[in-house]
Design a protein around this motif. Structure first.
Motif, PDB file in Angstrom:
ATOM      1  N   ARG A   1       0.061   4.659 -40.014  1.00 56.47           N
ATOM      2  CA  ARG A   1      -1.356   4.679 -39.666  1.00 56.47           C
ATOM      3  C   ARG A   1      -1.772   4.801 -38.155  1.00 56.47           C
ATOM      4  O   ARG A   1      -2.443   5.594 -37.584  1.00 56.47           O
ATOM      5  CB  ARG A   1      -2.068   3.535 -40.585  1.00 56.47           C
ATOM      6  CG  ARG A   1      -2.311   3.595 -42.015  1.00 56.47           C
ATOM      7  CD  ARG A   1      -2.969   2.727 -42.475  1.00 56.47           C
ATOM      8  NE  ARG A   1      -2.717   1.242 -42.191  1.00 56.47           N
ATOM      9  CZ  ARG A   1      -1.835   0.502 -42.881  1.00 56.47           C
ATOM     10  NH1 ARG A   1      -1.141   0.986 -43.840  1.00 56.47           N
ATOM     11  NH2 ARG A   1      -1.530  -0.738 -42.620  1.00 56.47           N
ATOM     12  N   ALA A   2      -0.711   3.816 -37.547  1.00 58.53           N
ATOM     13  CA  ALA A   2      -0.982   3.981 -35.961  1.00 58.53           C
ATOM     14  C   ALA A   2      -0.454   5.513 -35.351  1.00 58.53           C
ATOM     15  O   ALA A   2      -1.413   5.913 -34.385  1.00 58.53           O
ATOM     16  CB  ALA A   2      -0.001   2.868 -35.594  1.00 58.53           C
ATOM     17  N   ALA A   3       0.352   5.993 -35.905  1.00 57.99           N
ATOM     18  CA  ALA A   3       0.903   7.478 -35.573  1.00 57.99           C
ATOM     19  C   ALA A   3      -0.117   8.185 -35.946  1.00 57.99           C
ATOM     20  O   ALA A   3      -0.623   8.982 -34.855  1.00 57.99           O
ATOM     21  CB  ALA A   3       2.289   7.585 -36.052  1.00 57.99           C
ATOM     22  N   ALA A   4      -0.743   8.203 -36.982  1.00 55.31           N
ATOM     23  CA  ALA A   4      -1.825   9.143 -37.364  1.00 55.31           C
ATOM     24  C   ALA A   4      -3.002   8.855 -36.482  1.00 55.31           C
ATOM     25  O   ALA A   4      -3.604  10.035 -36.155  1.00 55.31           O
ATOM     26  CB  ALA A   4      -2.238   8.933 -38.932  1.00 55.31           C
ATOM     27  N   MET A   5      -3.486   7.740 -36.155  1.00 55.75           N
ATOM     28  CA  MET A   5      -4.592   7.649 -35.368  1.00 55.75           C
ATOM     29  C   MET A   5      -4.279   7.992 -34.011  1.00 55.75           C
ATOM     30  O   MET A   5      -5.171   8.566 -33.416  1.00 55.75           O
ATOM     31  CB  MET A   5      -4.927   6.073 -35.076  1.00 55.75           C
ATOM     32  CG  MET A   5      -5.340   5.381 -36.350  1.00 55.75           C
ATOM     33  SD  MET A   5      -6.530   5.968 -37.234  1.00 55.75           S
ATOM     34  CE  MET A   5      -7.937   4.841 -36.273  1.00 55.75           C
ATOM     35  N   ALA A   6      -3.321   7.697 -33.340  1.00 53.52           N
ATOM     36  CA  ALA A   6      -2.787   8.361 -32.124  1.00 53.52           C
ATOM     37  C   ALA A   6      -2.772   9.857 -32.048  1.00 53.52           C
ATOM     38  O   ALA A   6      -3.441  10.372 -31.165  1.00 53.52           O
ATOM     39  CB  ALA A   6      -1.417   7.668 -31.723  1.00 53.52           C
TER      40      ALA A   6
ATOM     41  N   GLU B   1      -6.228  11.036 -32.072  1.00 50.87           N
ATOM     42  CA  GLU B   1      -6.919  10.762 -30.755  1.00 50.87           C
ATOM     43  C   GLU B   1      -6.426  11.783 -29.837  1.00 50.87           C
ATOM     44  O   GLU B   1      -7.376  12.641 -28.961  1.00 50.87           O
ATOM     45  CB  GLU B   1      -6.440   9.190 -30.174  1.00 50.87           C
ATOM     46  CG  GLU B   1      -7.125   8.833 -29.121  1.00 50.87           C
ATOM     47  CD  GLU B   1      -8.676   8.832 -29.018  1.00 50.87           C
ATOM     48  OE1 GLU B   1      -9.195   9.262 -27.933  1.00 50.87           O
ATOM     49  OE2 GLU B   1      -9.324   8.544 -30.066  1.00 50.87           O
ATOM     50  N   LYS B   2      -5.228  12.039 -29.803  1.00 53.51           N
ATOM     51  CA  LYS B   2      -4.605  13.334 -29.052  1.00 53.51           C
ATOM     52  C   LYS B   2      -5.488  14.586 -29.315  1.00 53.51           C
ATOM     53  O   LYS B   2      -5.895  15.371 -28.274  1.00 53.51           O
ATOM     54  CB  LYS B   2      -3.161  13.554 -29.161  1.00 53.51           C
ATOM     55  CG  LYS B   2      -2.508  12.669 -28.229  1.00 53.51           C
ATOM     56  CD  LYS B   2      -0.981  13.429 -28.334  1.00 53.51           C
ATOM     57  CE  LYS B   2       0.115  12.240 -27.889  1.00 53.51           C
ATOM     58  NZ  LYS B   2       1.199  12.362 -28.375  1.00 53.51           N
ATOM     59  N   GLN B   3      -5.690  14.815 -30.535  1.00 52.90           N
ATOM     60  CA  GLN B   3      -6.400  15.976 -31.176  1.00 52.90           C
ATOM     61  C   GLN B   3      -7.800  16.246 -30.590  1.00 52.90           C
ATOM     62  O   GLN B   3      -8.246  17.259 -29.765  1.00 52.90           O
ATOM     63  CB  GLN B   3      -6.525  16.215 -32.580  1.00 52.90           C
ATOM     64  CG  GLN B   3      -4.987  16.438 -33.185  1.00 52.90           C
ATOM     65  CD  GLN B   3      -4.706  17.989 -32.860  1.00 52.90           C
ATOM     66  OE1 GLN B   3      -3.672  18.162 -32.127  1.00 52.90           O
ATOM     67  NE2 GLN B   3      -4.971  18.699 -34.031  1.00 52.90           N
ATOM     68  N   ARG B   4      -8.479  15.023 -30.432  1.00 52.05           N
ATOM     69  CA  ARG B   4      -9.735  15.028 -30.127  1.00 52.05           C
ATOM     70  C   ARG B   4      -9.898  15.137 -28.673  1.00 52.05           C
ATOM     71  O   ARG B   4     -10.813  15.842 -27.956  1.00 52.05           O
ATOM     72  CB  ARG B   4     -10.265  13.549 -30.386  1.00 52.05           C
ATOM     73  CG  ARG B   4     -11.402  13.650 -31.490  1.00 52.05           C
ATOM     74  CD  ARG B   4     -12.338  12.154 -31.344  1.00 52.05           C
ATOM     75  NE  ARG B   4     -11.437  10.875 -31.547  1.00 52.05           N
ATOM     76  CZ  ARG B   4     -11.087  10.344 -32.607  1.00 52.05           C
ATOM     77  NH1 ARG B   4     -11.195  11.107 -33.881  1.00 52.05           N
ATOM     78  NH2 ARG B   4     -10.137   9.255 -32.606  1.00 52.05           N
ATOM     79  N   GLU B   5      -8.850  14.738 -27.933  1.00 52.08           N
ATOM     80  CA  GLU B   5      -8.828  14.802 -26.604  1.00 52.08           C
ATOM     81  C   GLU B   5      -8.590  16.394 -26.105  1.00 52.08           C
ATOM     82  O   GLU B   5      -9.449  16.810 -25.071  1.00 52.08           O
ATOM     83  CB  GLU B   5      -7.588  13.860 -25.621  1.00 52.08           C
ATOM     84  CG  GLU B   5      -8.013  12.716 -25.513  1.00 52.08           C
ATOM     85  CD  GLU B   5      -9.315  12.464 -24.644  1.00 52.08           C
ATOM     86  OE1 GLU B   5      -9.483  13.056 -23.409  1.00 52.08           O
ATOM     87  OE2 GLU B   5     -10.205  11.614 -24.762  1.00 52.08           O
ATOM     88  N   ARG B   6      -7.596  17.037 -26.934  1.00 50.42           N
ATOM     89  CA  ARG B   6      -7.443  18.447 -26.471  1.00 50.42           C
ATOM     90  C   ARG B   6      -8.586  19.140 -26.880  1.00 50.42           C
ATOM     91  O   ARG B   6      -9.135  20.059 -25.927  1.00 50.42           O
ATOM     92  CB  ARG B   6      -6.355  18.744 -27.515  1.00 50.42           C
ATOM     93  CG  ARG B   6      -4.952  19.181 -26.596  1.00 50.42           C
ATOM     94  CD  ARG B   6      -3.980  19.421 -27.339  1.00 50.42           C
ATOM     95  NE  ARG B   6      -2.695  18.493 -27.280  1.00 50.42           N
ATOM     96  CZ  ARG B   6      -1.638  18.217 -28.074  1.00 50.42           C
ATOM     97  NH1 ARG B   6      -1.750  19.072 -29.383  1.00 50.42           N
ATOM     98  NH2 ARG B   6      -0.881  17.425 -28.107  1.00 50.42           N
ATOM     99  N   THR B   7      -9.382  19.019 -27.741  1.00 44.74           N
ATOM    100  CA  THR B   7     -10.671  19.778 -28.213  1.00 44.74           C
ATOM    101  C   THR B   7     -11.654  19.602 -27.269  1.00 44.74           C
ATOM    102  O   THR B   7     -12.101  20.605 -26.771  1.00 44.74           O
ATOM    103  CB  THR B   7     -11.102  19.286 -29.601  1.00 44.74           C
ATOM    104  OG1 THR B   7     -10.178  18.926 -30.409  1.00 44.74           O
ATOM    105  CG2 THR B   7     -12.116  20.362 -30.462  1.00 44.74           C
ATOM    106  N   LYS B   8     -11.832  18.258 -26.646  1.00 42.77           N
ATOM    107  CA  LYS B   8     -12.831  17.955 -25.449  1.00 42.77           C
ATOM    108  C   LYS B   8     -12.313  18.573 -24.460  1.00 42.77           C
ATOM    109  O   LYS B   8     -13.359  19.368 -23.774  1.00 42.77           O
ATOM    110  CB  LYS B   8     -12.731  16.391 -25.333  1.00 42.77           C
ATOM    111  CG  LYS B   8     -14.133  15.936 -25.172  1.00 42.77           C
ATOM    112  CD  LYS B   8     -14.077  14.700 -24.614  1.00 42.77           C
ATOM    113  CE  LYS B   8     -13.985  13.374 -25.462  1.00 42.77           C
ATOM    114  NZ  LYS B   8     -13.740  12.215 -24.896  1.00 42.77           N
TER     115      LYS B   8
END
Ligand SMILES: [Fe+2]
Ligand SMILES: [Fe+2]
Length: 338
Positions: A320-325, A328-335
């Protein structure tokens, strides 16, 4: 100055006192409107106003239901690696996966009521919230897969078909699909029992032994007698529940006894007989002491089930921690690319 101060204080007291009956009046009106919707069979949706007790009752019932689906995977999961052939293994695997899906729909339904999924799961692990008593019995032979599918999923269908008409929209809609899958589960169980009952004497004895062990616990699945069931009256008024525990239990017995006769199995109840005047089967007394022992954590497998679920949560933490991380990375990249 003092007079002015006293006057202001008196005014505030007056406003406060006049607000309390007003608030009560508003609440009464909201409750009246809510009950009218229920009486007209209009579904209650997540953003609609609802009495707090209605919300809490649903959170309790749906989370217990979700936990039952998830814990219910354990006794059957025990036999996936020991299924007698590839077809049986594939079917059992599909059935157990369905139960995981039922759990997920139901956790989502709980979330629509504002409850936190992780909190409800922690409540299961701490023993604050229960799950169906039936899953605290061990699965000792392959025939138990037949008895569980036939009896336990059969009892679940009896319980859940009326829930498709439950007043809370998300729960009712989840139940439509769940019931279709439960019906497949019940048939796969009956098919296993049919094969065993048509097999060798040993196979037939295995089927009878599984039936003997699961018959009474299956009847207990409908919960305490109506007179002992503290939530029934209010739940019926809110149309969360459409039939009482005793009505559903009787319906289950009336449908299942002829199926047992078709299989050539003996019902482990000396008092069971058809009653011409009521058009129902009369049956013996349920061992309520055993039921409460199991519900209160002292059944044969309670500790084992909770330990397995708690370990599953701990062992899955890194996933779950890996999936959340990752999310988060994907969100940052999209931003950044935006
Ligand atoms: Fe299920
Ligand atoms: Fe099922």
């Amino acid at each position: 100055m003092l007079i002015l101060f006293v006057l202001i204080v008196l005014k505030h007291i007056f406003v406060l006192l006049s607000c309390v009956p007003m608030e009560n009046k508003n609440l009464e009106l909201l409750e009246e409107k809510f009950q009218q919707k229920i009486d007209q069979d209009i579904k209650i949706e997540p953003n609609d106003w609802m009495p707090d007790n209605y919300r809490q009752t649903l959170i309790r019932q749906i989370s217990q239901h979700a936990h039952s689906e998830v814990v219910g995977m354990l006794p059957e999961g025990n036999w996936i690696t020991r299924a007698p052939n590839l077809r049986r293994k594939a079917v059992l695997l599909a059935k157990v996966q369905d139960e995981a899906g039922h759990g997920l729909y139901l956790y989502s339904a709980v979330e629509t009521l504002g409850a936190d999924r992780e909190d409800t799961i922690d409540d299961l692990h701490s023993g604050k919230v229960k799950y169906s008593s039936i899953f605290n019995y061990p699965t000792l032979s392959w025939a138990d897969m037949g008895a569980i599918g036939w009896l336990v999923d059969g009892a679940a269908i009896m319980n859940q078909v009326p829930l498709c008409r439950c007043s809370y929209g998300p729960y009712a809609r989840a139940m439509v699909r769940v019931c279709k899958e439960e019906s497949f589960h019940q048939r796969q169980g009956f098919e296993i029992m049919t094969t065993l009952c048509k097999g060798t004497l040993e196979q037939k004895a295995m089927a009878q032994d599984a039936f003997n062990r699961f018959w009474w616990p299956a009847l207990m699945m409908f919960g305490p007698n109506d007179a002992e069931s503290k939530h029934t009256a209010q739940s019926m008024k809110w149309k969360i529940k459409r039939s009482t525990n005793d009505e559903l239990r009787q319906q289950f017995i009336d449908v299942t006894v002829p199926q047992a006769e078709l299989l050539g199995l003996t019902i482990p109840d000396a008092d069971l007989k058809w009653n011409e005047s009521t058009n129902h089967y009369d049956f013996g007394t349920i061992n309520w002491d055993e039921f409460w022992q199991v519900v209160n954590g002292n059944g044969p497998c309670n500790a084992e089930r909770i330990e397995a679920r708690t370990k599953a949560k701990e062992n899955g933490l890194w996933v779950r921690a890996a999936a959340m991380a990752h999310a988060e990375k994907q969100r940052e990249r999209t931003k950044q690319s935006a």
